[in-house]
Design a protein around this motif. Sequence first.
Motif, PDB file in Angstrom:
ATOM      1  N   GLY B  36       4.615 123.804  32.656  1.00  5.90           N
ATOM      2  CA  GLY B  36       5.860 123.045  32.561  1.00  5.90           C
ATOM      3  C   GLY B  36       6.006 122.256  31.282  1.00  5.90           C
ATOM      4  N   LYS B  37       5.109 122.471  30.313  1.00  4.01           N
ATOM      5  CA  LYS B  37       5.184 121.689  29.067  1.00  4.01           C
ATOM      6  C   LYS B  37       6.481 121.975  28.307  1.00  4.01           C
ATOM      7  N   SER B  38       6.723 123.268  28.067  1.00  7.21           N
ATOM      8  CA  SER B  38       7.928 123.614  27.315  1.00  7.21           C
ATOM      9  C   SER B  38       9.188 123.257  28.088  1.00  7.21           C
ATOM     10  N   THR B  39       9.108 123.423  29.404  1.00 10.50           N
ATOM     11  CA  THR B  39      10.250 123.059  30.241  1.00 10.50           C
ATOM     12  C   THR B  39      10.562 121.579  30.086  1.00 10.50           C
ATOM     13  N   LEU B  40       9.499 120.790  30.009  1.00 10.36           N
ATOM     14  CA  LEU B  40       9.689 119.352  29.859  1.00 10.36           C
ATOM     15  C   LEU B  40      10.394 119.037  28.542  1.00 10.36           C
ATOM     16  N   LEU B  41       9.940 119.691  27.450  1.00  7.32           N
ATOM     17  CA  LEU B  41      10.612 119.469  26.164  1.00  7.32           C
ATOM     18  C   LEU B  41      12.064 119.922  26.240  1.00  7.32           C
ATOM     19  N   ALA B  42      12.294 121.060  26.886  1.00  8.46           N
ATOM     20  CA  ALA B  42      13.669 121.558  27.012  1.00  8.46           C
ATOM     21  C   ALA B  42      14.524 120.571  27.791  1.00  8.46           C
ATOM     22  N   ALA B  43      13.931 119.946  28.800  1.00  8.41           N
ATOM     23  CA  ALA B  43      14.686 118.978  29.599  1.00  8.41           C
ATOM     24  C   ALA B  43      15.006 117.740  28.764  1.00  8.41           C
ATOM     25  N   ILE B  44      14.006 117.246  28.032  1.00  7.04           N
ATOM     26  CA  ILE B  44      14.243 116.031  27.240  1.00  7.04           C
ATOM     27  C   ILE B  44      15.294 116.288  26.167  1.00  7.04           C
ATOM     28  N   SER B  45      15.288 117.508  25.591  1.00  7.88           N
ATOM     29  CA  SER B  45      16.263 117.800  24.534  1.00  7.88           C
ATOM     30  C   SER B  45      17.566 118.372  25.096  1.00  7.88           C
ATOM     31  N   ARG B  46      17.711 118.356  26.418  1.00  9.17           N
ATOM     32  CA  ARG B  46      18.945 118.775  27.098  1.00  9.17           C
ATOM     33  C   ARG B  46      19.269 120.254  26.926  1.00  9.17           C
ATOM     34  N   MET B  47      18.226 121.081  26.693  1.00 11.18           N
ATOM     35  CA  MET B  47      18.461 122.524  26.632  1.00 11.18           C
ATOM     36  C   MET B  47      18.633 123.076  28.045  1.00 11.18           C
ATOM     37  N   ILE B  48      18.020 122.397  29.014  1.00 13.36           N
ATOM     38  CA  ILE B  48      18.220 122.787  30.405  1.00 13.36           C
ATOM     39  C   ILE B  48      18.607 121.547  31.213  1.00 13.36           C
ATOM     40  N   ASP B  49      19.253 121.787  32.343  1.00 11.62           N
ATOM     41  CA  ASP B  49      19.705 120.675  33.171  1.00 11.62           C
ATOM     42  C   ASP B  49      18.613 120.263  34.153  1.00 11.62           C
ATOM     43  N   LEU B  50      18.589 119.008  34.450  1.00  8.60           N
ATOM     44  CA  LEU B  50      17.703 118.524  35.505  1.00  8.60           C
ATOM     45  C   LEU B  50      18.377 118.752  36.845  1.00  8.60           C
ATOM     46  N   SER B  51      17.589 119.082  37.852  1.00  5.39           N
ATOM     47  CA  SER B  51      18.192 119.176  39.182  1.00  5.39           C
ATOM     48  C   SER B  51      18.265 117.782  39.808  1.00  5.39           C
ATOM     49  N   SER B  52      17.364 116.921  39.409  1.00 10.63           N
ATOM     50  CA  SER B  52      17.501 115.521  39.785  1.00 10.63           C
ATOM     51  C   SER B  52      16.681 114.698  38.810  1.00 10.63           C
ATOM     52  N   GLY B  53      16.886 113.419  38.832  1.00  9.79           N
ATOM     53  CA  GLY B  53      16.173 112.565  37.897  1.00  9.79           C
ATOM     54  C   GLY B  53      17.082 112.110  36.765  1.00  9.79           C
ATOM     55  N   THR B  54      16.548 111.269  35.912  1.00  4.81           N
ATOM     56  CA  THR B  54      17.372 110.731  34.836  1.00  4.81           C
ATOM     57  C   THR B  54      16.621 110.785  33.511  1.00  4.81           C
ATOM     58  N   LEU B  55      17.407 110.821  32.453  1.00  5.88           N
ATOM     59  CA  LEU B  55      16.879 110.754  31.099  1.00  5.88           C
ATOM     60  C   LEU B  55      17.489 109.535  30.433  1.00  5.88           C
ATOM     61  N   THR B  56      16.654 108.722  29.814  1.00  2.00           N
ATOM     62  CA  THR B  56      17.203 107.589  29.069  1.00  2.00           C
ATOM     63  C   THR B  56      16.602 107.542  27.680  1.00  2.00           C
TER      64      THR B  56
END
Lengths: 309, 264, 306
Positions: B36-56
């Motif tokens: 999930g490392k790359s997925t995490l980077l993709a999530a932080i950079s908004r390349m993919i959507d989160l199903s839940s949770g928040t980014l600040t």
Amino acid sequence: MQTIASISSWYANNETLIQEILIYALLAFSIQVALRSGIFSLAGVGFYAIGSYAAGLLVKEQAWPTALAVIAAVLLCALLGWALSVLLVRLRDLYLALATVAFDLMVGVVALNWSSLTGGPLGTVGIPISVTTLTIFITVLGAAAMLALMQRGTIGRTLVAVREDEQLARSLSVNVRRYRELAFVISSMLGALAGAYHALLFTDIQATDAGFELIVLALTMVVIGGFGSWTGALLGAILLTWIPIELTSIGQWWDAVYGAMMIVVATFIPGGLISLVTIAGRASRGRARPSLLRRGSAAAAPPASSSGA
Amino acid sequence: MKDARVAFGGVRALDGVSLTVQDGQLLGLIGPNGSGKSTLLAAISRMIDLSSGTLTMEGRDYTNAPAHLANALGIARTFQTVRLLRTMSVLENVMLGAQAEWVRRGPLATWLWLSRARREEKRARRAAQQALERVGLKDLGRRHPQELPYGPARKVEIARALACEPKLLLLDEPTAGMSQAEREEVGILLSELSKDGLAQVLVEHDLAMIQRVCNRVVALNFGQVIAEGLPAQVAADELVREAYLGHRDAGMEASAPMMEIGRQ
Amino acid sequence: MPGAPAAGEMLQQLINAIVFGSVLTLFALGLSLAWGTLDVLNLAHGAVFIFAGYLTYELTRQGALSFVPALIVSMVGAGAATVALEVLAFRFIRTRFANKRQAELSMLVASIGGAIIIDQVVSNETGATTFGPPSSIFKVREYHLTGSAGITNIQILIVVVAVLAAVGLDQWVRRSRQGRAVRAVAYDPVTSGLLGVNVSFVAISTMFVAGALAGLAGVLLAVNLRAEEVAVGQDYLLTAFAILIVGGVGSVRGAVLAAYLIAIAETAVVAYGPTQWRDGIAFLLILLVLLVRPQGLFAKAQFQRA
């Protein structure tokens, strides 16, 4: 004195050819500006049809001044083009191409059936000739200048990034959707201009004018000439209007020669014929690079702004 | 300062991960393939959507912002593969980063605002050259990406991200495939950037590198944080050792759900 | 008996629609196979379709060959014409162009060039008018059904052949070794090349099958109508676009369903509706389906890249 006389007689003999080249150049620009931005849209041909009816009918039926009619036609198509780009926002590549082809042909079907407006199968005839070759020439120059601006500097690089790697572009602050919409709208407006001028110069419009043949022709012009730059589109418009006329002299097989040339250029000259001109230019300056032989498609688009601002 | 909280529900790729990166912090992200490392980077950079949770980011919630706005907030990234544009020179590729601020003005401004464009072009060119110098490639600007060896090409990508003048830099295996000497250069560069106050997240397989440069490490497996702390602590962690050495096939299984996310 | 003629008329229209749909199926299957497997949208497909009809006309008008040999030779000719495009153009484009989108574009234009050449050959040799094989090669018999409705043996043959071809292609792609190779290439050409799939052979055989299917459709249509012309190829091509989009690119079952659906819709509009809107059906379907469900209305793609 003699040269002037011979130039003017050459011009008189070839005026229709020149007019056609100029109008096709606008249509080819319309396709090129989309392709260069990575939008495989052929909707320019549909807007060619809409633009020709709008301008032609406004001048003929409403007696609008030419300039106003052309502007109205172009603005109408800008609006419709924006709406279409929003509708088709999810589509890419061949799917977008087919959707826009369907749009173009649908415009033709509607035009054929909307007899009260377009004259249906009889077409719209008797539009007063209301533009001059010079006007069209100036428009082509202006359009070329706008496109040249669009392929250099920040926006030039941005559109290449949008074409080659949308995700990367997004990671570098590019609002891909907005930039695609701009290219789509500019493409619609150029198509409309070509259609409007065609109607106002050749006085009649048929619903079948902007059919599959015109789509194929416009696409071919751009790919053969080279879609990386407006100069490629212009070269394609000149060659594909002029070559068929030249080739008629070699008899009944000219179409086959034309088809063979298309295969050769599409297969072996990825940047289009304009890339040969670029390479020749580099070679003459003594720094030839064998772009053609390199694997891949580096020759497709000229460096966006290597000459600086 | 920066608080990037990520929490996925339902999907395994990232399962309730929370992490915060401070200014000047170089956070190492480790874990087996598909953890999930790359997925995490993709999530932080908004390349993919989160199903839940928040980014600040600096107190601002950007969980639903489009990807290009993440960059505007100061998040820049590199990718796992070389993604340089072949039709442009190296310098122009880096200028794509340097021009980011101007690009945000939108297509009409960048197309028609000519007086400003002239200035912008000069500025972007200078900034791009500086970024190239920063990664130690000052003479390569005129070359084309396909003429570069792999190592320098990857450095150009770091330069492009730096040219955005980010506040948070996400690096996805920046040294994979590099020579040992190049790795060390990049390691030194990242440490320097960290000293200058840049927050960074580094995905890396090379544990030696992680130990050398990072000041905090998070280990992931099956989309969950299994260890967190100082590099030496995490490296010694039982669960981490097991994830890396014990079940090599575990990573393969976890990679399937990750692909599903990527496609959405 | 006032209802009987109307019922017979409707039955006749339905038969016409099914026959039309069968020709469309054969035509669209080849186009779908090439696009789904190799990312080639072959615009010469319509020209190849007409070319096969022309070959049959040429081979049979002097009485040189009878129906079945002429059909086979024409199918091989159509397949060979498509393979020629693959070998002369598509293959080079596929290996030389790094950018997939640009490769698609160049293949499109190269296939337009191929279409122009083939069209030119046919119209030069036929004097650019309608042509068709002589009626003697296939003894057409009509079977009367209720009322005015009837069906001919060639029409029955078309329907049967289309169904067999669709089932056969479906099985070929799913079951056979070659079919697995085709799916592998469709999914990932580079990796399947590394894994020992002969990509260039798969490409050539796929294009041959695609061309031969167009040829089969072209010959059957030529024998059925006994009047074909170059322009017809383009009409079929445009309708086939709609079939691919509605059915989903690369899906055999989707293509079959979409072909019959569109055939029935077009026949109904011509028979009972605003005739001149007929061409609009295909274009409207393309637009609507792409807006709502870009992957096609029916089956999930079977051999298309995810």
